[in-house]
Scaffold this motif. Structure first.
Motif, PDB file in Angstrom:
ATOM      1  N   LEU A 218      -2.067  -1.019 -10.932  1.00 47.94           N
ATOM      2  CA  LEU A 218      -0.692  -1.443 -11.229  1.00 47.94           C
ATOM      3  C   LEU A 218       0.136  -0.377 -11.939  1.00 47.94           C
ATOM      4  N   ASP A 219      -0.503   0.519 -12.677  1.00 46.58           N
ATOM      5  CA  ASP A 219       0.250   1.532 -13.409  1.00 46.58           C
ATOM      6  C   ASP A 219       0.434   2.824 -12.616  1.00 46.58           C
ATOM      7  N   ALA A 220      -0.024   2.841 -11.372  1.00 43.32           N
ATOM      8  CA  ALA A 220       0.030   4.072 -10.576  1.00 43.32           C
ATOM      9  C   ALA A 220       1.169   4.093  -9.563  1.00 43.32           C
ATOM     10  N   GLY A 221       1.796   2.933  -9.331  1.00 45.60           N
ATOM     11  CA  GLY A 221       2.805   2.875  -8.285  1.00 45.60           C
ATOM     12  C   GLY A 221       2.153   2.721  -6.923  1.00 45.60           C
ATOM     13  N   THR A 222       2.974   2.573  -5.885  1.00 46.72           N
ATOM     14  CA  THR A 222       2.482   2.388  -4.523  1.00 46.72           C
ATOM     15  C   THR A 222       3.206   3.352  -3.581  1.00 46.72           C
ATOM     16  N   PRO A 223       2.676   3.563  -2.393  1.00 47.21           N
ATOM     17  CA  PRO A 223       3.404   4.372  -1.405  1.00 47.21           C
ATOM     18  C   PRO A 223       4.733   3.704  -1.061  1.00 47.21           C
ATOM     19  N   PRO A 224       5.755   4.487  -0.733  1.00 39.65           N
ATOM     20  CA  PRO A 224       7.078   3.916  -0.464  1.00 39.65           C
ATOM     21  C   PRO A 224       7.107   2.971   0.725  1.00 39.65           C
ATOM     22  N   TRP A 225       6.164   3.118   1.652  1.00 43.62           N
ATOM     23  CA  TRP A 225       6.171   2.264   2.836  1.00 43.62           C
ATOM     24  C   TRP A 225       5.499   0.910   2.611  1.00 43.62           C
ATOM     25  N   GLU A 226       4.881   0.709   1.451  1.00 40.19           N
ATOM     26  CA  GLU A 226       4.264  -0.579   1.157  1.00 40.19           C
ATOM     27  C   GLU A 226       5.361  -1.621   0.952  1.00 40.19           C
ATOM     28  N   ASN A 227       5.375  -2.709   1.723  1.00 43.62           N
ATOM     29  CA  ASN A 227       6.498  -3.646   1.616  1.00 43.62           C
ATOM     30  C   ASN A 227       6.131  -5.035   1.102  1.00 43.62           C
ATOM     31  N   LYS A 228       4.860  -5.368   1.030  1.00 43.74           N
ATOM     32  CA  LYS A 228       4.490  -6.679   0.491  1.00 43.74           C
ATOM     33  C   LYS A 228       4.555  -6.675  -1.028  1.00 43.74           C
ATOM     34  N   PHE A 229       3.961  -5.644  -1.619  1.00 42.18           N
ATOM     35  CA  PHE A 229       3.902  -5.533  -3.078  1.00 42.18           C
ATOM     36  C   PHE A 229       4.112  -4.069  -3.424  1.00 42.18           C
ATOM     37  N   ASN A 230       5.365  -3.707  -3.661  1.00 43.11           N
ATOM     38  CA  ASN A 230       5.734  -2.314  -3.866  1.00 43.11           C
ATOM     39  C   ASN A 230       6.103  -2.064  -5.323  1.00 43.11           C
ATOM     40  N   ILE A 231       5.551  -1.002  -5.891  1.00 44.03           N
ATOM     41  CA  ILE A 231       5.912  -0.581  -7.245  1.00 44.03           C
ATOM     42  C   ILE A 231       6.428   0.853  -7.176  1.00 44.03           C
TER      43      ILE A 231
END
Length: 241
Positions: A218-231
């Protein structure tokens, strides 16, 4: 308007106030969250959440600051319901350290301006052209009306008026979906804090549950293309905030 798609977006924030050297406001982490729901699914989603509250005798508002260890199964089912749903999408903005924000350089000296800039970043990724969008921000204060209108105008201009968009305020106790957002952003903020001992059994449990379901840290962020749960983790060392 024919068969235009209709969505509602429910928003909440964690620790949005300007950082102060005060024990009660010492967290450097700020998180904004927005959850998009297909309008035709709102009734069903609310029914499911109400059913889960009834099933587990959860007779209160879901709030990260008021979690209950004996309600682990309720949180389990609520989170599993969100991640299994095909009609809900979540976007968060994670600001790891508010102490190095340079409002005087980038935000006309205004933390509020930065706050709405971050909401713009969260919302623009959830908006599609040729849709009708209603956005519900958790009530902030009596002075937020003008900036809400500016945010509404900027978003409409961004999509060249190809959307029908309106922004409203709502109290968190009025919306089960905003309460779900509170749970998600609370977990993100908690995991990102390096100024506390992470000793809460229930908070650690929920963080682990979300990370397992989302297959992320949760503290690392997600890839920009992730659309269900994006950080979207803001990297302040670039000096652009």
């Amino acid at each position: 308007m024919g068969d235009i798609k209709e969505f509602k977006i429910f928003c909440d924030e964690s620790n949005h106030l300007i950082y102060k050297d005060n024990p009660t406001l010492r967290s450097k982490v700020m998180v904004l969250g927005a959850l998009k729901v297909q309008s035709s699914e709102i009734i069903r989603i609310n029914k499911v959440i109400k059913y889960l509250k009834h099933k587990y005798n959860y007779n209160k508002e879901v709030k990260w600051t008021k979690l209950s260890l004996i309600q682990k199964k309720f949180y389990d089912e609520l989170l599993e319901f969100f991640f299994s749903s095909l009609n809900m999408w979540f976007q968060a903005i994670l600001i790891p350290d508010k102490t190095i924000l340079q409002h005087d350089i980038y935000n006309q000296g205004s933390h509020d301006l930065f706050y709405y800039k971050m909401y713009y970043q969260a919302l623009r990724n959830l908006i599609e052209i040729d849709t009708q969008i209603k956005i519900y921000l958790d009530y902030k204060d009596t002075k937020s009306g003008d900036k809400m209108k500016q945010l509404e105008s900027v978003l409409c201009n961004k999509f060249k008026k190809s959307i029908d968009l309106k922004i409203f305020t709502i109290q968190s106790h009025e919306s089960n979906i905003i309460q779900l957002v509170d749970l998600l952003i609370g977990a993100i903020s908690y995991k990102a804090r390096d100024d506390i001992e992470h000793t809460s059994e229930i908070k650690n449990y929920i963080v682990d549950k979300i990370e397992t379901l989302a297959s992320i840290e949760l503290d690392a962020g997600t890839p920009p293309w992730e659309n269900k749960f994006n950080i979207f983790k803001i990297h302040l060392d670039k000096g652009k905030c």
